[in-house]
Design a protein around this motif. Structure first.
Motif, PDB file in Angstrom:
ATOM      1  N   ARG A 107      13.175  66.202  46.953  1.00  0.00           N
ATOM      2  CA  ARG A 107      13.258  67.948  47.349  1.00  0.00           C
ATOM      3  C   ARG A 107      13.344  68.655  46.231  1.00  0.00           C
TER       4      ARG A 107
ATOM      5  N   THR B 212      15.707  60.848  48.048  1.00  0.00           N
ATOM      6  CA  THR B 212      15.563  61.880  48.851  1.00  0.00           C
ATOM      7  C   THR B 212      15.732  63.235  48.109  1.00  0.00           C
ATOM      8  N   GLY B 213      16.939  63.260  47.391  1.00  0.00           N
ATOM      9  CA  GLY B 213      17.403  64.511  46.563  1.00  0.00           C
ATOM     10  C   GLY B 213      16.192  64.679  45.670  1.00  0.00           C
TER      11      GLY B 213
ATOM     12  N   ILE C 270      17.505  73.783  52.046  1.00  0.00           N
ATOM     13  CA  ILE C 270      16.691  73.371  50.775  1.00  0.00           C
ATOM     14  C   ILE C 270      15.483  74.218  50.748  1.00  0.00           C
TER      15      ILE C 270
ATOM     16  N   ARG D  82       9.428  48.021  50.400  1.00  0.00           N
ATOM     17  CA  ARG D  82       8.202  48.405  50.106  1.00  0.00           C
ATOM     18  C   ARG D  82       7.948  48.187  48.496  1.00  0.00           C
TER      19      ARG D  82
ATOM     20  N   ARG E 106      18.822  55.537  48.227  1.00  0.00           N
ATOM     21  CA  ARG E 106      18.281  56.390  49.325  1.00  0.00           C
ATOM     22  C   ARG E 106      18.422  57.713  49.039  1.00  0.00           C
TER      23      ARG E 106
ATOM     24  N   ARG F  74      10.826  70.837  40.759  1.00  0.00           N
ATOM     25  CA  ARG F  74      10.654  69.474  40.781  1.00  0.00           C
ATOM     26  C   ARG F  74       9.947  68.796  39.776  1.00  0.00           C
TER      27      ARG F  74
ATOM     28  N   ARG G 248       7.413  56.473  44.806  1.00  0.00           N
ATOM     29  CA  ARG G 248       6.598  57.256  46.013  1.00  0.00           C
ATOM     30  C   ARG G 248       6.587  56.116  47.162  1.00  0.00           C
ATOM     31  N   LEU G 249       6.982  55.018  47.042  1.00  0.00           N
ATOM     32  CA  LEU G 249       6.723  54.218  48.062  1.00  0.00           C
ATOM     33  C   LEU G 249       8.052  53.862  49.202  1.00  0.00           C
ATOM     34  N   CYS G 250       9.085  54.451  48.757  1.00  0.00           N
ATOM     35  CA  CYS G 250      10.337  54.521  49.393  1.00  0.00           C
ATOM     36  C   CYS G 250       9.875  55.105  50.738  1.00  0.00           C
ATOM     37  N   ILE G 251      10.670  54.369  51.978  1.00  0.00           N
ATOM     38  CA  ILE G 251      10.409  54.990  53.322  1.00  0.00           C
ATOM     39  C   ILE G 251      11.765  55.233  53.877  1.00  0.00           C
ATOM     40  N   ALA G 252      12.722  55.314  52.726  1.00  0.00           N
ATOM     41  CA  ALA G 252      14.095  55.655  53.483  1.00  0.00           C
ATOM     42  C   ALA G 252      14.662  54.833  54.455  1.00  0.00           C
TER      43      ALA G 252
ATOM     44  N   PHE H 153      12.415  74.440  49.240  1.00  0.00           N
ATOM     45  CA  PHE H 153      11.287  73.870  48.683  1.00  0.00           C
ATOM     46  C   PHE H 153      10.645  74.242  47.763  1.00  0.00           C
ATOM     47  N   ASP H 154      10.281  75.838  48.264  1.00  0.00           N
ATOM     48  CA  ASP H 154       9.547  76.706  47.448  1.00  0.00           C
ATOM     49  C   ASP H 154      10.113  77.227  46.064  1.00  0.00           C
TER      50      ASP H 154
ATOM     51  N   GLN I 150       0.926  56.619  50.420  1.00  0.00           N
ATOM     52  CA  GLN I 150       1.995  57.129  49.599  1.00  0.00           C
ATOM     53  C   GLN I 150       1.602  56.698  47.914  1.00  0.00           C
TER      54      GLN I 150
ATOM     55  N   ASN J 164      16.449  68.386  44.751  1.00  0.00           N
ATOM     56  CA  ASN J 164      17.716  68.818  44.951  1.00  0.00           C
ATOM     57  C   ASN J 164      18.413  67.780  43.869  1.00  0.00           C
TER      58      ASN J 164
ATOM     59  N   ARG K 239      20.166  68.240  55.458  1.00  0.00           N
ATOM     60  CA  ARG K 239      20.392  69.792  55.282  1.00  0.00           C
ATOM     61  C   ARG K 239      18.969  70.314  55.772  1.00  0.00           C
ATOM     62  N   PRO K 240      19.106  71.631  56.386  1.00  0.00           N
ATOM     63  CA  PRO K 240      17.886  72.179  56.686  1.00  0.00           C
ATOM     64  C   PRO K 240      16.892  72.379  55.513  1.00  0.00           C
ATOM     65  N   LEU K 241      15.757  72.521  55.698  1.00  0.00           N
ATOM     66  CA  LEU K 241      14.751  72.868  54.535  1.00  0.00           C
ATOM     67  C   LEU K 241      13.846  73.889  55.186  1.00  0.00           C
ATOM     68  N   LYS K 242      13.209  74.628  54.015  1.00  0.00           N
ATOM     69  CA  LYS K 242      12.101  75.459  54.126  1.00  0.00           C
ATOM     70  C   LYS K 242      10.954  75.267  53.125  1.00  0.00           C
TER      71      LYS K 242
END
Lengths: 355, 107, 345
Positions: free
Chosen positions: B66, B62-63, B14, B91, B58, B21, B35-39, B16-17, C212, B68, C246-249
């Motif tokens: 990130r 998360t996707g 992933i 939450r 979930r 998003r 924002r409150l999700c703790i997965a 991130f840079d 959060q 994604n 997955r890996p993340l950077k």
């Protein structure tokens, strides 16, 4: 980057490197990949530094490639290595110097295993005796050939005719150093400078006038990883690893890459061609690649050896930009001539990569 | 190009840079409880749709966090808005509104 | 009392209040220990200096305090302990309380995180010092960070550095410090990388939720595998985003390492002088984990505070009062101080 932080770590990871009387064991693949390197090592040690280096005609592969490709069991690998030790003992030497990083890693792994499990050593002694009637002493000192060049880096610089600086501007050449994974990642205290910030190649580069480039993917493997490379369909994985490194080092515009493993210079060199064909992308200036060298080749250049005697014509990425920067004279017409002046034939030209 | 028999592989990492998003920011604006999700996975475990398809709130959240977005819209369409997960979320994530926000901002 | 941090101060105060003659020896120039360098406390954001002022009320005028006092030797003569110091003095005591505390993990040992090498990698203690000194938060080249990372469990829960235990305070400290950064610089994005978030204390979970909900602080469940320096001197992080599988950077302008607790040098030295037993984690071993938590293997020597395990400030204060009661009953020869419990198998 704070240099003093690295220097502190380097102090913590010093290793003993014997200073003479070496028993040299060759790599399986380096004489094909970089045919001048091992010869240059012997010449530097024996002729320049007057050291006693011995190689025995009966030494074999250490089976490291087979071991790491899961086709040679550890007991077999240990028995073959025990035979190398036996030949060294019979020849009257105690300091083992392997040319190959994977051999160095395997020898280290075996010696560490025996240290913690003496019963394994006893078992291997029995295997070797049953098979060959030989006995052995374990090496008093184990150092990789790059450790030895590192140890004599100032002597080489003192005798040197060229430095890693631009001969016109005096700018230090920017050098990416790439360490073979099996050098210190398995046993960090067995490598000069440890595993995270190895000093073995950095020491050479700094001593010979260059500037080391530390880029984000420095620690990443070149991708050689025997099983990736041995199976053609898996080579994409191997190449993707090198690609990740090239993308990461590109912004620093390095002048060259220095390596200490058999596989890394091979793949960092050849994949630049394959990537240029697939992606149309090259990483050196002006459509060229980033030249890749072994430590023996670079030491040879510093000492003023003829680039074609060092085997640099066998590189995929042309070495000439580095020769030009360092001010090393060479005969372009002699690049593909053998030592008797006969033509070796001309390689095919890549479509994208300028060579 | 010669036939090499192998090719460069797409990085699974992933990045991130590099990921965009912006749609996630829009979703957070529409439904701040995102924002409150703790997965913890309670939503996925109780999900009617998730029992028969690969729908997972979930995983979708998360996707989105990130950047994604691959497969997110198709997944959001599988939700039947029954609200079971909203009852159970520890939450207080407003899951039904969140799914609607995702459908609004992700094409 | 050996060690004038939180535990040493509070035990001294209680024993002095019970009319015992208390001598508090501290190697530094003033009392307060690690709390002197900590600006605000979780989960209330109370100033550390306020807690110190409170503790001081019990110590001032009641306890003989000797700062700049390094202990060199301790001998037992009959029932008394003779404590020799580098200043050439000797103190006599009927009982000794060891409150030698903890040191912070040396982040340089996590070589792959680049602390001491990469310009924009700092520790939680350094971030707190920036807060305490009122210095503006900045990267090595003086910019306000656009994105920051907090790495949990640096030197804790990590067999590779020989510390398998949880340091207990770092999770909530990361949340606290992240909130403080957001209060000062709302435009800074913050990402916390964690293995487990241990919000065990009353109000800790509320603080996490506030982080959060109110501050938009982000949490990624993955442990940092390595950090590298980018060409612009920002820090490139590599972790597995375990929830995505997955890996993340990710690049951050400033990276904060949440360094854990290790037994202090003083703990090691004093333990050796007194012949005290150390536990598997190299902190002092108490006579029992449940019951005799202030009692050492040497009669007349007691423990309080973080020299036996990582503790919060609240834990240390409570523990210090418990130690005072334990010592008082011992000195009075009360029957309850002779209680024993069967040794654990």
């Amino acid at each position: 980057m704070k240099k003093e932080g690295k220097e502190q770590l380097w102090k913590d990871y010093q290793k003993e490197i014997a200073d003479d009387r070496y028993f040299y064991v060759r790599s399986c693949v380096r004489q094909n990949f970089f045919p001048g390197s091992e010869t240059a090592f012997l010449k530097i040690l024996q002729e320049e530094l007057g050291k006693d280096v011995y190689e025995h005609p009966c030494h074999t592969t250490c089976t490291g490639i087979g071991y790491h490709a899961d086709v040679v069991p550890f007991d077999t690998a240990m028995t073959v290595v025990a035979r190398q030790f036996a030949i060294m003992t019979e020849s009257g030497y105690h300091n083992l110097v392997p040319s190959c990083i994977t051999s160095f890693g395997l020898y280290t792994e075996i010696l560490e295993t025996w240290k913690h499990f003496p019963e394994v050593e006893a078992r291997v002694r029995e295997y070797l005796y049953k098979a060959t009637k030989r006995d052995f002493r374990v090496p008093e000192n184990l150092a990789h050939a790059s450790d030895v060049i590192y140890k004599f880096r100032s002597e080489i610089a003192a005798k040197g005719k060229f430095r890693l600086v631009h001969h016109e501007t005096g700018r230090p050449l920017k050098v990416v150093e790439h360490i073979g994974c099996h050098y210190a990642k398995m046993f960090p205290d067995k490598g000069v400078g440890g595993a995270e910030y190895p000093y073995v190649l950095t020491g050479m580069i700094e001593e010979w006038g260059g500037e080391v480039v530390d880029y984000p993917e420095r620690r990443h493997c070149c991708g050689f990883g025997f099983r990736q490379y041995l199976v053609q369909a898996n080579r994409g994985y191997s190449m993707s690893c090198s690609h990740k490194k090239f993308e990461s080092m590109e912004p620093y515009a390095p002048d060259l890459i220095l390596t200490n493993c058999p596989g890394c210079p091979m793949f960092l060199d050849r994949w630049q061609y394959a990537i240029s064909e697939m992606e149309g992308k090259t990483y050196g200036g002006d459509g060229q690649g980033i030249p890749v060298f072994t430590y023996e080749e670079l030491a040879g250049l510093v000492l003023g050896y003829n680039p074609w005697d060092l085997g640099l014509q066998m590189h995929q990425v042309a070495c000439e930009p580095v020769l030009d920067k360092m001010g090393i004279p060479y005969d372009a017409a002699a690049k593909y001539l053998d030592k008797h002046g006969h033509s070796l034939g001309q390689p095919l030209q890549p479509q994208k990569l300028k060579v | 190009m010669p036939d090499f028999g192998f090719k460069l592989q797409k990085d699974r990492q992933i990045d991130f840079d590099a990921n965009d998003r912006s749609a996630t920011r829009a979703i957070i604006e529409t439904e701040p409880t995102f924002r409150l999700c703790i997965a913890c996975g309670t939503c996925t475990a109780c999900c009617s749709a998730g029992n028969f398809t690969d729908f997972s709130l979930r995983r979708m959240i998360t996707g989105l966090k990130r950047g994604n977005y691959e497969g997110v819209r198709a997944m959001a369409d599988q939700c039947m808005l029954c609200g079971k997960c909203q009852m159970l979320c520890p939450r207080g994530v407003s899951t039904r509104k969140l799914v609607l926000a995702i459908r609004k901002h992700i094409r | 009392m050996i060690g004038g941090g939180i535990a040493g101060m509070e035990s001294s105060a209680h024993l002095a209040a019970m009319d015992y003659e208390v001598t508090l020896l501290e190697k530094d120039s003033r009392l307060g220990g690690k709390l002197l360098k900590w600006e605000r406390l979780f989960p209330t954001m109370r100033l550390g200096s306020e807690v110190l002022a409170f503790l001081n009320q019990g110590v001032e005028k009641h306890v003989a305090v000797h700062c700049n006092t390094e202990i060199t030797e301790i001998h037992r003569k009959a029932a008394a302990f003779h404590i020799h110091t580098a200043t050439g003095r000797t103190y006599e005591a009927d009982a000794v309380l060891v409150t030698t505390g903890y040191d912070l993990f040396d982040a340089r040992k996590k070589e792959e995180y680049g602390y001491g090498i990469y310009e924009n990698v700092i520790t939680s203690a350094e971030l707190e010092a920036m807060f305490a000194e009122g210095k503006p938060l900045h990267t090595a080249d003086g910019r306000i960070p656009k994105r920051m990372g907090f790495i949990h469990c640096v030197g804790s829960r990590d067999e590779k550095v020989g510390n398998v235990y949880c340091s207990k305070v770092c999770c909530v400290t990361a949340v606290k410090q992240a909130i403080e950064v957001k209060e000062k610089h709302p435009e800074t994005d913050i990402y916390c990388f964690y293995m487990d978030l241990r919000m065990y204390g009353m109000h800790f979970e509320a603080m996490y939720k506030q982080a959060q909900e109110k501050y938009g602080i982000n949490f990624i469940r993955g442990r940092l595998s390595e950090a590298c320096e980018n060409i612009d001197h920002s820090v490139l992080l590599k972790a597995e985003d375990t929830l995505s599988g997955r890996p993340l950077k990710m690049s951050v302008d400033l990276l904060v390492l949440m360094v854990g607790f290790i037994p202090s040098e003083g703990t090691k030295a004093v333990g050796k002088m007194l012949g005290l037993e150390f536990g598997v984690n190299r902190f002092f071993k108490t006579c029992d984990q449940h019951t005799l938590t202030n009692v050492s293997n040497v009669p007349g020597v007691f423990f309080a505070g973080a020299c036996t395990a990582p503790k919060t400030i609240t834990n240390s204060i409570t523990d210090a009062r418990a130690a005072a009661a334990t010592i008082a009953t011992y000195l009075e020869g009360k029957a309850i101080s002779a209680r024993t419990i069967e040794n654990q198998k």
